[in-house]
Design an enzyme around this catalytic site. Structure first.
Site, PDB file in Angstrom:
ATOM      1  N   TYR A 256      53.653  95.098  69.810  1.00 32.19           N
ATOM      2  CA  TYR A 256      52.972  94.472  70.960  1.00 32.19           C
ATOM      3  C   TYR A 256      52.668  95.488  72.066  1.00 32.19           C
ATOM      4  O   TYR A 256      51.944  95.178  73.007  1.00 32.19           O
ATOM      5  CB  TYR A 256      53.813  93.332  71.561  1.00 32.19           C
ATOM      6  CG  TYR A 256      54.151  92.189  70.632  1.00 32.19           C
ATOM      7  CD1 TYR A 256      53.506  92.028  69.402  1.00 32.19           C
ATOM      8  CD2 TYR A 256      55.113  91.240  70.993  1.00 32.19           C
ATOM      9  CE1 TYR A 256      53.848  90.975  68.561  1.00 32.19           C
ATOM     10  CE2 TYR A 256      55.445  90.184  70.156  1.00 32.19           C
ATOM     11  CZ  TYR A 256      54.815  90.065  68.947  1.00 32.19           C
ATOM     12  OH  TYR A 256      55.141  89.022  68.126  1.00 32.19           O
TER      13      TYR A 256
ATOM     14  N   LYS B  43      61.181  93.841  67.227  1.00 36.34           N
ATOM     15  CA  LYS B  43      60.928  93.855  65.767  1.00 36.34           C
ATOM     16  C   LYS B  43      60.447  95.233  65.322  1.00 36.34           C
ATOM     17  O   LYS B  43      59.792  95.938  66.096  1.00 36.34           O
ATOM     18  CB  LYS B  43      59.836  92.831  65.410  1.00 36.34           C
ATOM     19  CG  LYS B  43      59.976  91.487  66.087  1.00 36.34           C
ATOM     20  CD  LYS B  43      58.939  90.483  65.612  1.00 36.34           C
ATOM     21  CE  LYS B  43      58.964  89.231  66.474  1.00 36.34           C
ATOM     22  NZ  LYS B  43      58.211  89.328  67.718  1.00 36.34           N
TER      23      LYS B  43
ATOM     24  N   ASP C 192      60.516  87.242  73.564  1.00 30.13           N
ATOM     25  CA  ASP C 192      60.254  87.775  72.225  1.00 30.13           C
ATOM     26  C   ASP C 192      59.191  88.872  72.286  1.00 30.13           C
ATOM     27  O   ASP C 192      58.050  88.610  72.643  1.00 30.13           O
ATOM     28  CB  ASP C 192      59.757  86.629  71.329  1.00 30.13           C
ATOM     29  CG  ASP C 192      59.536  87.084  69.911  1.00 30.13           C
ATOM     30  OD1 ASP C 192      60.493  87.001  69.120  1.00 30.13           O
ATOM     31  OD2 ASP C 192      58.416  87.530  69.585  1.00 30.13           O
TER      32      ASP C 192
ATOM     33  N   HIS D 276      59.350  92.712  61.118  1.00 33.19           N
ATOM     34  CA  HIS D 276      58.186  91.947  61.592  1.00 33.19           C
ATOM     35  C   HIS D 276      57.419  91.256  60.458  1.00 33.19           C
ATOM     36  O   HIS D 276      57.038  90.097  60.572  1.00 33.19           O
ATOM     37  CB  HIS D 276      57.251  92.887  62.371  1.00 33.19           C
ATOM     38  CG  HIS D 276      56.419  92.200  63.390  1.00 33.19           C
ATOM     39  ND1 HIS D 276      56.083  92.771  64.594  1.00 33.19           N
ATOM     40  CD2 HIS D 276      55.850  90.980  63.410  1.00 33.19           C
ATOM     41  CE1 HIS D 276      55.347  91.938  65.299  1.00 33.19           C
ATOM     42  NE2 HIS D 276      55.193  90.835  64.600  1.00 33.19           N
TER      43      HIS D 276
END
Ligand code: A2P
Length: 276
Positions: A52, A77, A47, A110
Site C-alpha cells: 500500500y 503484509k 490494516d 498478502h
C-alpha cells in the site's frame, strides 16, 4: 462508543478488535490525516501492507495520535515479490522500520503464489519465526482459498490465526469460510462494501430501510453476524463514524439468509486462483 469493547479472541489467545480500518489506496499526507481521523473517531484496528506504500505515514499518524501503542492493533503484509524465507524476513523488518514500531499485532502473507506450493510454505515458515520471536503477536494469510490453506496446515507448526479475503454480499466463498471455521481461523473481509459497488443494490437498500440503517451499515453488520471482521475504508469522517455505529441493531435470521443467498457478484476482479 461501545466499539472498543468489541473484540474477538484468536486461536492463539490474542484479542483483535472486531472492526478494522482498511487503508489501501490512501497515501502521503492524506493518509496521515485519514488515519489520525480514524483513530480519533474510535478505530483501534488498522490494516496496512507493504504494497500500500503508506506504512511510513501510518506510523507517523499513530505517533501523532493520543492513543497508546498497546491500545492499537496494527496489521501489515508481505507482498508477492518478497516471498520465500529470507526475502520475507527482510520484508518484515523493512515494514517494521517504515512503521517505526517494535512489533505488529498481525502479519499476513498478502497473496498465495499459485503453482508454487514450496514458496508458500517457505514464506509461512518465515512468519512462524517472526511470531516465535514476538515481533508479530499473531500471523495469518490473505486471499488463501481452501486448497491453499490445506498446504499450509499440512506443513506448519503454527496454524494461521486469520485469513483475510474479499467478502461482501454476493461474494461468500463458502467452502473456504467453512474450512476456516472448522480450523479456528478467523476471517477478515476486505472490500466489505464490494468496493462501494453494493451500496445501490436493491435487495440491500430495501432491507437496510427496515432497520433505519444505511446499506454500508447493513453490509458491515452482516459481516459481524457471520463472525467476520470487516475492514471498511472511508476518507470521510461521518462515514467513518457510521461504519462503527453497528451495535444498536440485529439483522434477523430471515434477512441474514436473504443476504447470504444473494446472487454472485464480485466487487473486484482479483481472484486468488489467477491473481499472481
Ligand atoms: P468514501 O471514502 O468517500 O467514504 P470498500 O470498503 O468495500 O472497499 O468500499 C470503500 C468505498 O465505499 C469507498 O469509496 C468509500 O467512499 C465508500 N464508503 C465507505 N463507507 C461508506 C458509507 N458508510 N456510506 C457510503 N459509502 C461508503
Amino acid at each position: 462508543m461501545s466499539y472498543s469493547k468489541e473484540s474477538i479472541k484468536l486461536n492463539n489467545g490474542v484479542y483483535i478488535p472486531s472492526i478494522g480500518f482498511g487503508t489501501s489506496l490512501v497515501t502521503g499526507d492524506e493518509c496521515i490525516k485519514v488515519i489520525k481521523m480514524a483513530i480519533n473517531v474510535g478505530y483501534r484496528h488498522i490494516d496496512t501492507a507493504s504494497a500500500y506504500e503508506n506504512e511510513v505515514e501510518i506510523g507517523k499518524a499513530i505517533r501523532q495520535s493520543n492513543v497508546k501503542r498497546e491500545d492499537l492493533f496494527i496489521t501489515s503484509k508481505v507482498w508477492k515479490d518478497s516471498m520465500g524465507y529470507d526475502n520475507t524476513l527482510r520484508s518484515f523488518e523493512n515494514s517494521l522500520k517504515r512503521l517505526d514500531l517494535e512489533y505488529v499485532d498481525l502479519f499476513l502473507i498478502h497473496w498465495p503464489k499459485n503453482g508454487d506450493e514450496q514458496l508458500n510454505i517457505d514464506t509461512w515458515k518465515a512468519l512462524e519465526r517472526i511470531y516465535k520471536e514476538g515481533k508479530a503477536k499473531a500471523i495469518g494469510v490473505s486471499n488463501f482459498l481452501k486448497h491453499h490453506l490445506e498446504i499450509i496446515l499440512n506443513n506448519c507448526n503454527v496454524v494461521p490465526s486469520i485469513n483475510q479475503i474479499e467478502f461482501h454480499p454476493g461474494l461468500i466463498r463458502k467452502e473456504t469460510i467453512d474450512f476456516c471455521k472448522r480450523n479456528n481461523i478467523v476471517i477478515e473481509a476486505w472490500a466489505p462494501l464490494g468496493k462501494g459497488k453494493m451500496l445501490n443494490n436493491e435487495t440491500l437498500v430495501n432491507i437496510a430501510k427496515k432497520y433505519n440503517k444505511s446499506v454500508a451499515q447493513l453490509c458491515l453488520k452482516w459481516c459481524l453476524q457471520n463472525d467476520v471482521i470487516p475492514l471498511p475504508k472511508s476518507e470521510n469522517v461521518e462515514r467513518m463514524k457510521q461504519n462503527l455505529d453497528l451495535f444498536d441493531f440485529t439483522i434477523t435470521k430471515e434477512d441474514m439468509d436473504i443476504i447470504n443467498n444473494m446472487e454472485f457478484f464480485a466487487g473486484s476482479d482479483m481472484n486468488p486462483d489467477t491473481f499472481n
